[in-house]
Motif scaffolding. Structure first.
Motif, mmCIF file in Angstrom:
data_model
loop_
_atom_site.group_PDB
_atom_site.id
_atom_site.type_symbol
_atom_site.label_atom_id
_atom_site.label_comp_id
_atom_site.label_asym_id
_atom_site.label_seq_id
_atom_site.Cartn_x
_atom_site.Cartn_y
_atom_site.Cartn_z
ATOM 1 N N LEU A 1 0.551 1.546 -19.953
ATOM 2 C CA LEU A 1 0.675 0.093 -19.788
ATOM 3 C C LEU A 1 -0.335 -0.628 -20.672
ATOM 4 C CD1 LEU A 1 1.140 -0.985 -16.057
ATOM 5 C CD2 LEU A 1 2.665 -1.342 -17.984
ATOM 6 N N THR B 46 2.525 -7.064 -11.341
ATOM 7 C CA THR B 46 3.659 -6.332 -10.794
ATOM 8 C C THR B 46 3.744 -4.929 -11.388
ATOM 9 O OG1 THR B 46 4.873 -8.385 -10.486
ATOM 10 C CG2 THR B 46 6.167 -6.370 -10.528
ATOM 11 N N GLU B 47 3.532 -4.868 -12.724
ATOM 12 C CA GLU B 47 3.638 -3.578 -13.411
ATOM 13 C C GLU B 47 2.637 -2.579 -12.846
ATOM 14 O OE1 GLU B 47 3.770 -6.348 -15.303
ATOM 15 O OE2 GLU B 47 5.557 -6.162 -16.582
ATOM 16 N N VAL B 48 1.383 -3.034 -12.721
ATOM 17 C CA VAL B 48 0.332 -2.146 -12.222
ATOM 18 C C VAL B 48 0.665 -1.678 -10.811
ATOM 19 C CG1 VAL B 48 -2.105 -2.007 -11.604
ATOM 20 C CG2 VAL B 48 -1.424 -3.198 -13.688
ATOM 21 N N MET B 49 1.163 -2.629 -10.010
ATOM 22 C CA MET B 49 1.486 -2.296 -8.625
ATOM 23 C C MET B 49 2.585 -1.222 -8.567
ATOM 24 S SD MET B 49 1.639 -5.241 -5.871
ATOM 25 C CE MET B 49 3.269 -5.862 -6.220
ATOM 26 N N PHE B 50 3.621 -1.405 -9.401
ATOM 27 C CA PHE B 50 4.718 -0.431 -9.368
ATOM 28 C C PHE B 50 4.277 0.928 -9.918
ATOM 29 C CE2 PHE B 50 7.844 -3.898 -8.666
ATOM 30 C CZ PHE B 50 8.553 -3.290 -7.646
ATOM 31 N N VAL B 51 3.412 0.912 -10.947
ATOM 32 C CA VAL B 51 2.927 2.194 -11.474
ATOM 33 C C VAL B 51 2.124 2.934 -10.410
ATOM 34 C CG1 VAL B 51 1.293 3.228 -13.096
ATOM 35 C CG2 VAL B 51 2.979 1.610 -13.923
ATOM 36 N N LEU B 52 1.249 2.195 -9.703
ATOM 37 C CA LEU B 52 0.434 2.839 -8.663
ATOM 38 C C LEU B 52 1.314 3.364 -7.530
ATOM 39 C CD1 LEU B 52 -2.697 0.494 -8.488
ATOM 40 C CD2 LEU B 52 -2.516 2.792 -9.458
ATOM 41 N N ALA B 53 2.283 2.531 -7.107
ATOM 42 C CA ALA B 53 3.170 2.962 -6.030
ATOM 43 C C ALA B 53 3.965 4.194 -6.455
ATOM 44 C CB ALA B 53 4.118 1.827 -5.641
ATOM 45 N N ALA B 54 4.483 4.168 -7.709
ATOM 46 C CA ALA B 54 5.276 5.301 -8.187
ATOM 47 C C ALA B 54 4.419 6.559 -8.285
ATOM 48 C CB ALA B 54 5.899 4.963 -9.538
ATOM 49 N N VAL C 240 6.600 3.805 -0.924
ATOM 50 C CA VAL C 240 5.602 4.827 -0.600
ATOM 51 C C VAL C 240 5.795 5.326 0.834
ATOM 52 C CG1 VAL C 240 3.139 5.270 -0.343
ATOM 53 C CG2 VAL C 240 3.958 3.881 -2.246
ATOM 54 N N LEU D 97 -0.933 4.003 -16.210
ATOM 55 C CA LEU D 97 -1.800 2.858 -16.484
ATOM 56 C C LEU D 97 -2.240 2.842 -17.939
ATOM 57 C CD1 LEU D 97 -3.899 2.761 -13.196
ATOM 58 C CD2 LEU D 97 -2.012 1.277 -13.867
ATOM 59 N N ASP E 219 7.284 -7.952 -4.331
ATOM 60 C CA ASP E 219 7.043 -6.727 -5.090
ATOM 61 C C ASP E 219 6.136 -5.779 -4.320
ATOM 62 O OD1 ASP E 219 8.597 -7.668 -7.056
ATOM 63 O OD2 ASP E 219 6.982 -8.281 -8.402
#
Lengths: 102, 312
Positions: free
Chosen positions: B115, A2-10, B16, B112, B8
């Motif tokens: 993270l 989820t984190e990766v997805m939100f970072v990419l989307a953001a 987007v 990233l 999600d």
């Protein structure tokens, strides 16, 4: 995940905001693009502050909450500036050709 | 598990797509409306990220108040010059796409990488969370805002006040009719307001009181209060006034005054600056802040230094 997805989307949203800021002539559009950019930054701030658990960092949350309120205050002031510019020049935009009119 | 990942993904994709539509729609008004929708999707994203305080703030302030301010600004542009369309086409810039792509890649790389970094063990957030039980507050975000980092919050209130003063300084006050979009005497408006306005006060009070233990707080409450004010301004029940009376002046500054009075007054008792003496002080300051935030946002919306009631 989820984190990766939100970072990419953001990140995409941030890029879209930059694009919108550059192609916008109308100052209101520029403000919308800036607000879109700030939203994406807030998302990234929260996502990277967490440890993957269910309770995100309270300091990060407080900072973002402050950021949201500052953003609306700055937007309100910028809108007043835009209206003044429109009153003075008859155009809702700033461009280099403005100088030639004088 | 699969469902939650799917939700999600839909939210992230929605953000987007909506962002793209906000910046690229041909009509400015539609861009503003799409921005409000974008803000509401953001609010859903905050709940998915376990940050309900931010979800409330985003829905009330990010989407609600910002959207209302933008729409009112758009209306002002049309009032100033009704003949000439205030819209302008999107410009062209050869550098826009590459610059945007590069910034997206840059932000993604930073995000990233951050993270990937192992989270530090002793952060301010963890200390704040550990100290929460000692404070008597159940909501760590309110704890950070009002106790641990309250200088930030105090200055935030100052920024809000400066934004109002700045907006008033650079533009002439709105005429009494400018902000009202509903004709006086329109049927059912009175009945609608009779529901909406008390409801906004009720919800604001709930958010304020619940804010010490559950999601909520002065900023969300103030924004909801401002929404009630916006409804009254749109229906001409409250009109922009020329001169702020003592009530208005006190209203926009009471948050700062209460904060400073308690935060500095505590030094007389030998405490450190801004160390709040207990939950009563938190409640008191938050209530004063809610009033100031609500009134400031409503005044920014009205575009005037004061609001006056209308009889009848």
């Amino acid at each position: 995940m989820t984190e990766v997805m939100f970072v990419l989307a953001a990140s995409l949203v941030f890029g879209i905001g930059v694009w919108g800021l550059l192609i916008a002539e109308h100052l209101l559009r520029k403000l919308l693009a800036l607000n879109v950019m700030s939203s994406s930054v807030f998302i990234i701030m929260l996502v990277v502050s967490g440890d993957g658990g269910t309770s995100p960092d309270p300091v990060a949350q407080a900072l973002i909450l402050t950021g949201i309120v500052i953003a609306v205050a700055a937007t309100a002031f910028a809108l007043a500036l835009m209206i003044s510019i429109y009153r003075a020049t008859g155009r809702p935009s700033i461009s280099e050709s403005d100088d030639d009119d004088r | 598990m699969v469902i939650s990942v799917l939700i999600d993904f839909l939210l992230a994709a929605g953000m987007v797509v909506l962002a793209l539509q906000v910046v690229s729609d041909k009509a400015v008004l539609r861009s503003i409306i799409l921005f409000v929708v974008f803000g509401l999707v953001m609010a859903l994203a905050w709940t998915r990220l376990h940050a309900p305080d931010l979800a409330l703030a985003e829905a009330a302030i990010g989407a609600g108040v910002t959207g209302a301010l933008m729409m009112m600004a758009w209306r002002r542009l049309l009032i100033i010059n009704p003949e000439r369309p205030a819209d302008t086409p999107l410009g062209r810039s050869r550098l826009a796409v590459p610059v945007a792509l590069l910034s997206a890649v840059l932000v993604a790389t930073i995000g990233l990488t951050a993270l990937d970094v192992e989270s530090p063990t002793h952060t301010a957030g963890q200390v704040a969370a550990e100290e929460m039980t000692a404070t008597g507050l159940g909501n760590p975000v309110t704890g950070v805002l009002l106790l641990f980092r309250n200088l930030d919050t105090l200055l935030e209130m100052a920024v809000l006040l400066i934004a109002l003063l700045g907006a008033r300084a650079i533009s002439p006050p709105a005429s009494p009719e400018e902000a009202a979009v509903v004709e006086t005497g329109t049927p059912l408006v009175g009945a609608l307001l009779a529901i909406l306005v008390p409801l906004s006060i009720l919800i604001a009070t709930h958010l304020l009181l619940a804010g010490t233990h559950e999601p909520g707080g002065a900023f969300q409450a103030g924004a909801v209060l401002a929404a009630g004010g916006v409804a009254l301004i749109l229906s001409a029940r409250l009109k922009p006034g020329e001169r702020p009376g003592i009530v208005m002046q006190l209203g926009v500054t009471v948050g700062l005054i209460a904060f400073v009075a308690i935060g500095v007054g505590i030094m007389a008792l030998g405490e450190t600056l801004l160390v709040l003496p207990g939950t009563w002080a938190v409640y008191l300051i938050e209530t004063a802040m809610m009033v100031s935030i609500g009134l400031t946002l409503a005044l920014l919306f009205a575009g005037a230094p004061a609001l006056v009631g209308r009889r009848g």
